[in-house]
Design a protein around this motif. Structure first.
Motif, PDB file in Angstrom:
ATOM      1  N   TYR A 198       0.763  -1.178  -0.161  1.00  0.00           N
ATOM      2  CA  TYR A 198      -0.006  -0.022   0.022  1.00  0.00           C
ATOM      3  C   TYR A 198       0.812   1.189   0.081  1.00  0.00           C
ATOM      4  O   TYR A 198       0.662   2.192  -0.811  1.00  0.00           O
ATOM      5  CB  TYR A 198      -0.909  -0.013   1.030  1.00  0.00           C
ATOM      6  CG  TYR A 198      -1.852   1.209   1.425  1.00  0.00           C
ATOM      7  CD1 TYR A 198      -2.905   1.374   0.663  1.00  0.00           C
ATOM      8  CD2 TYR A 198      -1.478   2.293   2.178  1.00  0.00           C
ATOM      9  CE1 TYR A 198      -3.793   2.445   0.613  1.00  0.00           C
ATOM     10  CE2 TYR A 198      -2.214   3.241   2.446  1.00  0.00           C
ATOM     11  CZ  TYR A 198      -3.535   3.400   1.738  1.00  0.00           C
ATOM     12  OH  TYR A 198      -4.147   4.552   1.666  1.00  0.00           O
ATOM     13  N   THR A 218      -5.742   1.508   5.811  1.00  0.00           N
ATOM     14  CA  THR A 218      -5.550   2.266   4.797  1.00  0.00           C
ATOM     15  C   THR A 218      -6.201   3.660   5.120  1.00  0.00           C
ATOM     16  O   THR A 218      -6.765   3.680   6.214  1.00  0.00           O
ATOM     17  CB  THR A 218      -6.055   1.933   3.538  1.00  0.00           C
ATOM     18  OG1 THR A 218      -7.514   1.947   3.835  1.00  0.00           O
ATOM     19  CG2 THR A 218      -5.740   0.328   3.052  1.00  0.00           C
ATOM     20  N   THR A 258     -12.566  -4.689   1.836  1.00  0.00           N
ATOM     21  CA  THR A 258     -12.137  -3.508   2.105  1.00  0.00           C
ATOM     22  C   THR A 258     -12.209  -3.055   3.628  1.00  0.00           C
ATOM     23  O   THR A 258     -12.197  -2.035   4.063  1.00  0.00           O
ATOM     24  CB  THR A 258     -12.778  -2.265   0.994  1.00  0.00           C
ATOM     25  OG1 THR A 258     -14.123  -2.595   1.182  1.00  0.00           O
ATOM     26  CG2 THR A 258     -12.180  -2.761  -0.254  1.00  0.00           C
ATOM     27  N   PHE A 293     -14.410   3.279  -1.269  1.00  0.00           N
ATOM     28  CA  PHE A 293     -13.310   2.481  -1.217  1.00  0.00           C
ATOM     29  C   PHE A 293     -12.716   1.997  -2.682  1.00  0.00           C
ATOM     30  O   PHE A 293     -13.647   1.961  -3.330  1.00  0.00           O
ATOM     31  CB  PHE A 293     -13.629   1.122  -0.386  1.00  0.00           C
ATOM     32  CG  PHE A 293     -13.551   1.582   1.353  1.00  0.00           C
ATOM     33  CD1 PHE A 293     -12.452   1.530   2.104  1.00  0.00           C
ATOM     34  CD2 PHE A 293     -14.789   1.598   1.846  1.00  0.00           C
ATOM     35  CE1 PHE A 293     -12.726   1.823   3.377  1.00  0.00           C
ATOM     36  CE2 PHE A 293     -14.891   2.023   3.032  1.00  0.00           C
ATOM     37  CZ  PHE A 293     -13.808   1.909   3.898  1.00  0.00           C
ATOM     38  N   GLU A 305      -7.117  -0.603  -3.783  1.00  0.00           N
ATOM     39  CA  GLU A 305      -5.849  -0.596  -3.016  1.00  0.00           C
ATOM     40  C   GLU A 305      -6.336  -0.588  -1.551  1.00  0.00           C
ATOM     41  O   GLU A 305      -5.581  -0.954  -0.678  1.00  0.00           O
ATOM     42  CB  GLU A 305      -5.358   0.841  -3.071  1.00  0.00           C
ATOM     43  CG  GLU A 305      -6.271   1.945  -2.559  1.00  0.00           C
ATOM     44  CD  GLU A 305      -7.247   2.751  -3.479  1.00  0.00           C
ATOM     45  OE1 GLU A 305      -7.783   3.754  -3.493  1.00  0.00           O
ATOM     46  OE2 GLU A 305      -7.371   1.846  -4.689  1.00  0.00           O
ATOM     47  N   ASP A 306      -7.691  -0.622  -1.184  1.00  0.00           N
ATOM     48  CA  ASP A 306      -8.095  -0.627   0.157  1.00  0.00           C
ATOM     49  C   ASP A 306      -8.458  -2.228   0.590  1.00  0.00           C
ATOM     50  O   ASP A 306      -8.823  -2.632   1.740  1.00  0.00           O
ATOM     51  CB  ASP A 306      -9.354   0.180   0.399  1.00  0.00           C
ATOM     52  CG  ASP A 306      -9.032   1.433   0.368  1.00  0.00           C
ATOM     53  OD1 ASP A 306      -8.216   2.028   1.003  1.00  0.00           O
ATOM     54  OD2 ASP A 306      -9.634   2.080  -0.494  1.00  0.00           O
ATOM     55  N   ASN A 347      -8.412   5.379   3.732  1.00  0.00           N
ATOM     56  CA  ASN A 347      -9.802   5.502   3.373  1.00  0.00           C
ATOM     57  C   ASN A 347     -10.539   4.606   4.433  1.00  0.00           C
ATOM     58  O   ASN A 347     -11.464   5.150   4.940  1.00  0.00           O
ATOM     59  CB  ASN A 347      -9.965   4.436   2.031  1.00  0.00           C
ATOM     60  CG  ASN A 347     -10.017   5.569   0.838  1.00  0.00           C
ATOM     61  OD1 ASN A 347     -10.083   6.773   1.091  1.00  0.00           O
ATOM     62  ND2 ASN A 347      -9.778   4.777  -0.208  1.00  0.00           N
ATOM     63  N   GLN A 348     -10.083   3.504   5.258  1.00  0.00           N
ATOM     64  CA  GLN A 348     -10.201   2.983   6.297  1.00  0.00           C
ATOM     65  C   GLN A 348     -10.270   3.772   7.412  1.00  0.00           C
ATOM     66  O   GLN A 348     -11.386   3.845   8.213  1.00  0.00           O
ATOM     67  CB  GLN A 348      -9.552   1.670   6.655  1.00  0.00           C
ATOM     68  CG  GLN A 348      -9.908   0.590   5.643  1.00  0.00           C
ATOM     69  CD  GLN A 348      -9.219  -0.748   6.064  1.00  0.00           C
ATOM     70  OE1 GLN A 348      -8.503  -0.674   7.052  1.00  0.00           O
ATOM     71  NE2 GLN A 348      -9.588  -1.773   5.358  1.00  0.00           N
ATOM     72  N   THR A 401      -8.073  -5.612   2.092  1.00  0.00           N
ATOM     73  CA  THR A 401      -7.139  -6.007   3.106  1.00  0.00           C
ATOM     74  C   THR A 401      -7.019  -7.461   3.301  1.00  0.00           C
ATOM     75  O   THR A 401      -6.419  -8.125   4.002  1.00  0.00           O
ATOM     76  CB  THR A 401      -7.227  -5.356   4.491  1.00  0.00           C
ATOM     77  OG1 THR A 401      -8.579  -5.611   4.870  1.00  0.00           O
ATOM     78  CG2 THR A 401      -6.960  -3.856   4.105  1.00  0.00           C
TER      79      THR A 401
END
Length: 335
Positions: free
Chosen positions: A81, A127, A151, A306, A309-310, A129-130, A312
């Protein structure tokens, strides 16, 4: 030219390079250099510019690791990330010493833990965004999370709800989702109401068991501090002093979402999550995107979007999502 980079901590070297240096071919492909392991060090071979990019990248990874409050849970996902944030707009790697290595996004670290599980494991956002999503849950009355599978939308909602219930900000946790089958016809399900709807609510139970454990979840369900039910059972109610979570909202119609949103009562929080690419309703019946559009720019309501890239979960999930997105046009019916 040849240069050497030495990681100060053995654990970080193992995370970066993988078990048995299994990640080195990935790094060589990304950075276009040759990497030779030497203990906690890497010998970097390539052109001057390529070697400098590799050195800068590993320096950024180590700086980020030192600042992380979640070192115990640091994984290759966190490195991936971070490193993906230093790519330039064309998708390539930045020029050595360029401002791309100075951006805030590529040195992001979580600020605070969300919750500590019953096993004593702290939960942190993984992340930016999270983290924005968790912040919105505390700041706003209603938060909508839109994005692909994996995400953390459901899990972060439940972890935040457990924390607020623990601190007394809310008195109970209400979790709901539409009882819609994922492209299958399950037919008649035996048992009472709880047994009939449990298969649809399994992801919610899994998140609760991870956060507060099986025994505490069972206790809270018995005394009514946690309530889990299909969305149809929300009609006619006023949900006060509660943290209300609607999962799989992409499978709700617009009237269902309107009904659910108007259940909101005093001293409550509401989290709605869904993935517009995984709709199991007939075409055009989902009301999630229409709801997001209708509620845009309304004070007290925020939507967090999201992206891939988010994700997980296992890294292969991100690759699967990307491949389906790239080939979506092949399966879309032409009119």
């Amino acid at each position: 030219m040849d240069e050497s980079f030495t990681f100060q901590e053995e654990s970080l070297y193992q995370t970066v390079c993988g078990i048995g240096d299994s990640k080195l071919p990935l790094w060589e492909s990304r950075l276009n250099v040759k990497l030779i392991p030497r203990g906690k060090s890497l010998i970097i071979q390539g052109s001057e510019d390529q070697v400098q990019v590799a050195l800068d990248t590993f320096h950024k990874v180590e700086e980020n690791f030192k600042r992380r409050p979640d070192k115990a849970d640091y994984s290759f996902f966190d490195i991936d990330y971070l490193v993906n944030k230093v790519k330039d707009s064309s998708g390539g790697w930045p020029i050595p010493g360029s401002s791309d290595f100075q951006k805030e996004g590529e040195t992001w670290t979580p600020r605070d833990k969300i919750f500590v599980t019953f096993k004593g494991k702290p939960i942190f956002p993984r992340t930016k965004n999270q983290e924005s999503f968790v912040d919105s849950l505390h700041k706003n009355y209603i938060t909508i999370a839109m994005g692909p599978a994996g995400t953390g939308k459901t899990f972060l909602s439940i972890a935040s709800a457990c924390r607020m219930m623990q601190t007394g900000e809310v008195e109970r946790l209400i979790l709901t989702r539409p009882a819609v089958e994922a492209g299958e016809n399950l037919g008649f399900l035996p048992g009472d109401l709880t047994q009939k709807v449990n298969p649809y609510l399994r992801p919610i139970y899994d998140a609760l068991h991870e956060c507060i454990g099986f025994e505490k979840t069972s206790e809270y369900l018995q005394v009514g501090k946690i309530e889990i039910a299909p969305i149809a059972f929300m009609r006619g109610r006023t949900l006060s002093h509660s943290f209300i979570i609607l999962d799989e909202a992409q499978n709700c119609t617009l009237p269902q979402l309107k009904m659910f949103l108007t259940r909101f009562g005093k001293n409550s929080k509401m989290a709605i999550s869904g993935d517009a690419t995984q709709i199991d309703l007939a075409h055009g019946r989902s009301g999630l995107e229409k709801t997001v559009y209708t509620l845009r720019n309304l004070n007290g309501i925020e939507t967090i979007f999201f992206g891939r890239e988010d994700i997980t979960r296992h890294p292969i999930v991100e690759s699967i999502v990307r491949r389906f997105e790239e080939n979506e046009s092949l399966f879309t019916k032409k009119t």
